[in-house]
Enzyme design. Structure first.
Site, PDB file in Angstrom:
ATOM      1  NE  ARG A   1      90.247  35.657  16.384  1.00 24.60           N
ATOM      2  CZ  ARG A   1      91.002  34.777  17.120  1.00 24.60           C
ATOM      3  NH1 ARG A   1      92.274  34.689  17.291  1.00 24.60           N
ATOM      4  NH2 ARG A   1      90.063  33.871  17.583  1.00 24.60           N
TER       5      ARG A   1
ATOM      6  CG  HIS B   1      88.430  36.599  20.977  1.00 26.26           C
ATOM      7  ND1 HIS B   1      87.713  36.984  20.130  1.00 26.26           N
ATOM      8  CD2 HIS B   1      88.150  36.959  22.288  1.00 26.26           C
ATOM      9  CE1 HIS B   1      86.505  37.345  20.592  1.00 26.26           C
ATOM     10  NE2 HIS B   1      86.813  37.668  22.067  1.00 26.26           N
TER      11      HIS B   1
ATOM     12  CE1 TYR C   1      92.113  30.385  18.879  1.00 24.68           C
ATOM     13  CE2 TYR C   1      92.391  30.615  20.988  1.00 24.68           C
ATOM     14  CZ  TYR C   1      92.230  30.948  19.710  1.00 24.68           C
ATOM     15  OH  TYR C   1      92.268  32.390  19.548  1.00 24.68           O
TER      16      TYR C   1
END
Lengths: 370, 325
Positions: free
Chosen positions: A268, A272, A282
C-alpha cells in the site's frame, strides 16, 4: 539432532514446503508476459475493462484521501498499490459469488454492485452505507480482523448445501493471518470442502508491524498446508497473475474441489488509515520507491499500450468519468437524511421490539418531535 | 402428552423444528452420530440426515462464524456450544457479529440463529463447565437470552427461539436436564419470549428467579408457607428482555421482593431486576429489594459447590429479612 539418513529431517521438511510456494508472476514490471503458459488470454474488451476499473480505483483512492482531509469522508483505509490484488481478483468473480470484505476492501464490493454513495456513507458512519441492495452479494466491510474468514466458511457451506455454483470470497491482510479466526476459517472450509476463496493481501505491513514480525513462515500461502487446502503465492502487483489464481480457485471450488488460499504479495502506497497513521515512522522512502516501480497500474498500462489497447486519451477519459461519478456519489451521500436515535432503535430487531427498546423509542420519538 | 425430562423436551423441540422448517440446521461438537454429550440431539442425525444435523471441527469461534455465514445463505442455524464456559472463544461471533448483523447492515440482513448451550452447577463438573455467564449475553444489545426451568417451558421456548428472526441465546441448566419429568404435548407449541411465568401465587413477597434457582425458590416458599407467609414465585424464563409488566404487577401486589440467581452477585442479571423495580415501583416497596446470589469468587472447585451455590436455605433467610424489615 539431525539425521544423516534423511528419515528424520524436519529442517529439510520445512525447506521442501517453502520451495513449493514460489511467487507466481505472469506480467513483469515492464509489462511483459513472462509466463506465456499462464496467460489467461482475456479478450481485448476485458483487458480494457480491467484496466479502466484499476485506474478508476486509483482515482477513487486519491479523491477519498482528499475528501477525508476536507472532512467530507470519515474512516478511510487507502488502497493505492493494491489495485491488481483487489480489482483483478474481484474481476474473476461472478455476480452470484459472495464477498466478505475487510475494512480496506471497499473497492471490491463497489465493483460487485454496492452503490458508491453507500460506500461513502459507510466511511462517514451512516446506516444507509450498510444497507446492501438485495441482488448484491456482499456484506459491509468487516472491522474485526479475521471474523470475515470464519463467516466465509459459513457462506461457502451454505452455497454448497443449496447446490449453488458460486463461491464465497474473503480478504484479509498479512497481519490478519496471525488471528485464530484466520486458521479456523480456512480449516472449517477445508473440513467441509466448501467453495471458498481466502485471499491474503500481504501488503508488507500491519499498521507499523512488518510482515516478518507476524510469523517465521517464509510465505503466508504455506499456511494453507495447516488446513490441507491448495494454496498459492502470487505477485499481487500483477493483475493477470491475481486474475488467473482467483479464477482457478473459483473453477475448482464450483467443481466441488473445496477452498483455496491465495497470498497476493503487494504494497500500500499510502498510510494504514487516514486516522493519523504516519508511514514515515516505520517505512523508508527506498522501500516505497522499490514498490512504486512495481505499480500494477503502470505495468498494466505498458502491457496494454504495447498491444495498442490503451492510450493517454483513453486514460484521461476514465479519470474524468471517475471524478464525475465520485462527485455525484458524494452529492448523493450529502442528500441522505441525518440519522436519528429512533432510526437506530428500529434497526435492532426483525421481529417486534422488546419492551426496553419500545420504551426508548417512545422517549426518543418525543424528543425528536420537539 | 408424554412425561418428558427437560433434555427430552429439548430434543422434541429440535425435532419439531427440523420437520417444520427445512432451513433449520443443527451443528456443533459431537452432536451428530453421538447425539450430543448430553443426548440433546439423540437420533436427529439418523432421522434428518447429515445435511441437517452435523458435527464440526473443535473450534467455537469457527462454529459461530459458520452460523453467521449459513444465516447469510437463508438458513436458520441452531448451533451448540458444548458448555457455556467456552463462550469466551466465540464472544466476537456472538456479541461482535451476530447481535449486530441487523443493525450494521442498516436492517438489510438478519441472522435467525439460536445458540444452545448447557451451563449450571450442582453436578461436580470440571473447570469452566458450570459458570453462569448469562449476564455477559444480557448486556449485549441485539441478543435475547432465554433460560427455561421446566420441560414444558424448554420445548415451547426453544421453538419460539428458533422461529425468532434474530439471534437468541438458549441456556440449558445441567442440573435440570434430567432432574424431573413433566407432561409435555407431542405437537409443536410456542411460549412467547420475554414473558415470565407465575409459578406460585402469593401476597406477602415476590421471589424472582430463573434456571435452577426457580426450584430452590419454590422450596423456600413452601417452608415460608408453614410460617404463614404467602410467597409468589416468578420464573423470569427470558432474562433479556425482562417481562417488566409481570414483575411490576407482582411487586405492586406484594410490596416486597427478592431476586435470586445462581451467578455471582457482580454477574447475572439480578441487579437489572432490582433497578427496574426501583425505577418503576419504589412507592409500592415496604422493604429494600434484596438479592440472593453466589459470592463474587471464581466458580468453585467441584467439592466446594455445596457451600458456594445459593440454595433454598439462602433464599429462606433473605426472604425472612425482607419480610421482617
Amino acid at each position: 539432532m539431525t539425521s544423516k539418513n534423511n528419515i528424520f529431517d524436519p529442517v529439510q521438511n520445512l525447506k521442501d514446503i517453502e520451495a513449493k510456494f514460489e511467487m507466481v508472476q505472469i506480467l513483469n514490471e515492464n509489462g511483459e508476459i513472462v509466463n506465456e503458459g499462464l496467460d489467461p488470454k482475456l479478450s481485448d474488451e476485458k483487458l480494457v475493462e480491467l484496466m479502466s476499473r484499476m485506474v478508476f480505483t486509483r482515482i477513487l483512492d486519491q479523491r477519498s484521501i482528499s475528501l477525508n482531509r476536507q472532512g467530507r469522508l470519515g474512516f478511510y483505509a487507502p488502497t493505492a498499490g493494491q489495485e491488481a490484488s483487489q480489482i483483478a481478483s474481484q474481476y474473476a468473480l461472478e455476480k452470484e459469488d459472495f464477498i466478505l470484505p475487510g475494512y480496506r476492501d471497499v473497492p471490491q464490493i463497489v465493483w460487485h454492485g454496492l452503490p458508491l454513495y453507500k460506500a461513502f456513507l459507510w466511511s462517514r458512519g451512516h446506516f444507509v452505507g450498510g444497507q446492501i441492495p438485495e441482488d448484491v452479494n456482499v456484506i459491509p466491510p468487516q472491522i474485526i480482523i479475521g471474523a470475515q474468514y470464519v463467516q466465509a466458511a459459513g457462506v461457502a457451506l451454505g452455497m454448497q448445501k443449496r447446490g449453488k455454483k458460486s463461491v464465497a470470497v474473503t480478504y484479509t491482510g498479512d497481519g490478519g493471518s496471525s488471528q485464530g479466526d484466520f486458521y479456523e476459517g480456512i480449516n472449517f472450509a477445508g473440513a467441509f470442502k466448501s467453495p471458498a476463496i481466502f485471499i491474503v493481501q500481504n501488503n508488507q505491513f500491519a499498521i507499523s508491524t512488518p510482515r516478518e514480525v507476524q510469523t517465521s513462515a517464509t510465505t503466508i500461502a504455506q499456511k494453507g498446508v495447516a488446513a490441507g487446502i491448495p494454496s498459492i503465492q502470487v505477485d499481487g502487483m500483477d493483475p493477470l497473475a491475481v486474475y488467473v489464481a482467483t479464477r482457478d480457485a473459483r473453477d475448482r471450488a464450483v467443481a466441488g474441489d473445496g477452498p483455496s488460499l491465495i497470498e497476493t504479495v503487494c504494497y500500500r502506497y499510502g498510510p494504514h488509515t487516514m486516522a493519523g497513521d504516519d508511514p514515515t515512522r516505520y517505512r523508508t522512502s527506498e522501500t516505497d520507491n522499490l514498490w512504486e516501480k512495481k505499480d500494477p497500474v503502470v505495468r498494466f498500462r505498458k502491457y496494454l499500450e504495447a498491444k495498442g489497447l490503451w492510450t493517454e486519451e483513453k486514460e484521461a477519459e476514465v479519470i474524468e468519468n471517475a471524478k464525475e461519478e465520485i462527485k455525484a456519489a458524494i452529492k448523493q451521500a450529502d442528500g441522505v437524511a441525518k440519522q436519528k436515535v429512533t432510526d437506530l432503535i428500529n434497526l435492532m430487531h426483525t421481529d417486534a421490539l422488546p419492551y426496553n427498546l419500545q420504551e426508548q423509542l417512545e422517549i426518543y420519538t418525543e424528543k425528536e418531535s420537539k | 402428552m408424554a412425561q418428558l425430562t427437560m433434555i427430552q423436551a429439548i430434543t422434541d423441540a429440535l425435532k419439531c423444528e427440523l420437520k417444520d422448517d427445512e432451513n433449520v440446521l443443527l451443528f456443533g461438537e459431537d452432536i451428530g452420530a453421538n447425539g450430543g454429550v448430553f443426548r440433546a440431539t439423540e437420533g436427529l442425525q439418523k432421522e434428518f440426515g447429515v445435511d441437517r444435523v452435523f458435527d464440526t471441527p473443535l473450534a467455537e469461534s469457527g462454529i459461530g462464524g459458520l452460523a453467521i455465514g449459513l444465516a447469510l445463505q437463508g438458513y436458520r442455524p441452531v448451533p451448540e456450544i458444548q458448555f457455556f464456559g467456552f463462550v469466551y472463544e466465540v464472544m466476537d461471533s456472538i456479541s461482535g457479529q451476530l447481535a449486530r448483523m441487523k443493525y450494521r447492515s442498516g436492517g438489510s440482513l438478519n441472522a435467525p440463529v439460536t445458540i444452545r448451550s448447557p451451563f449450571g452447577g450442582g453436578v461436580h463438573t470440571p473447570e469452566m463447565h458450570s459458570d453462569s455467564l448469562e449476564g455477559l449475553m444480557a448486556a449485549q444489545p441485539g441478543l435475547k437470552v432465554v433460560i427455561p426451568s421446566t420441560p414444558y417451558d424448554a420445548k415451547g421456548l426453544l421453538i419460539s427461539s428458533i422461529r425468532d428472526n434474530d439471534p437468541v441465546i438458549f441456556l440449558e441448566h445441567l442440573k435440570l436436564y434430567r432432574s424431573f419429568r413433566e407432561e409435555v404435548p407431542e405437537e409443536s407449541y410456542t411460549i412467547p419470549l420475554g414473558k415470565a411465568a407465575v409459578r406460585r401465587e402469593g401476597k406477602d413477597l415476590s421471589i424472582f428467579a430463573y434456571g435452577a434457582m426457580v426450584h430452590e425458590a419454590l422450596k423456600a416458599a413452601e417452608t415460608l408457607e408453614k410460617e404463614d407467609f404467602s410467597v409468589e414465585v416468578i420464573d423470569l424464563r427470558t432474562v433479556q428482555p425482562l417481562d417488566i409488566e409481570t414483575i411490576i404487577a407482582s411487586v405492586e401486589k406484594t410490596n416486597r421482593a427478592i431476586v435470586v440467581q445462581e451467578a455471582q452477585k457482580q454477574a447475572g442479571i439480578a441487579a437489572n431486576v432490582v433497578s427496574e423495580i426501583t425505577e418503576r415501583a419504589i412507592l409500592s416497596l415496604e422493604a429494600p429489594v434484596l438479592r440472593v446470589t453466589a459470592p463474587d469468587t471464581i466458580y468453585p472447585y467441584p467439592q466446594a459447590e455445596a457451600v458456594w451455590l445459593p440454595n433454598h436455605k439462602d433464599i429462606y433467610a433473605t426472604a425472612k429479612k425482607v419480610l421482617t424489615f
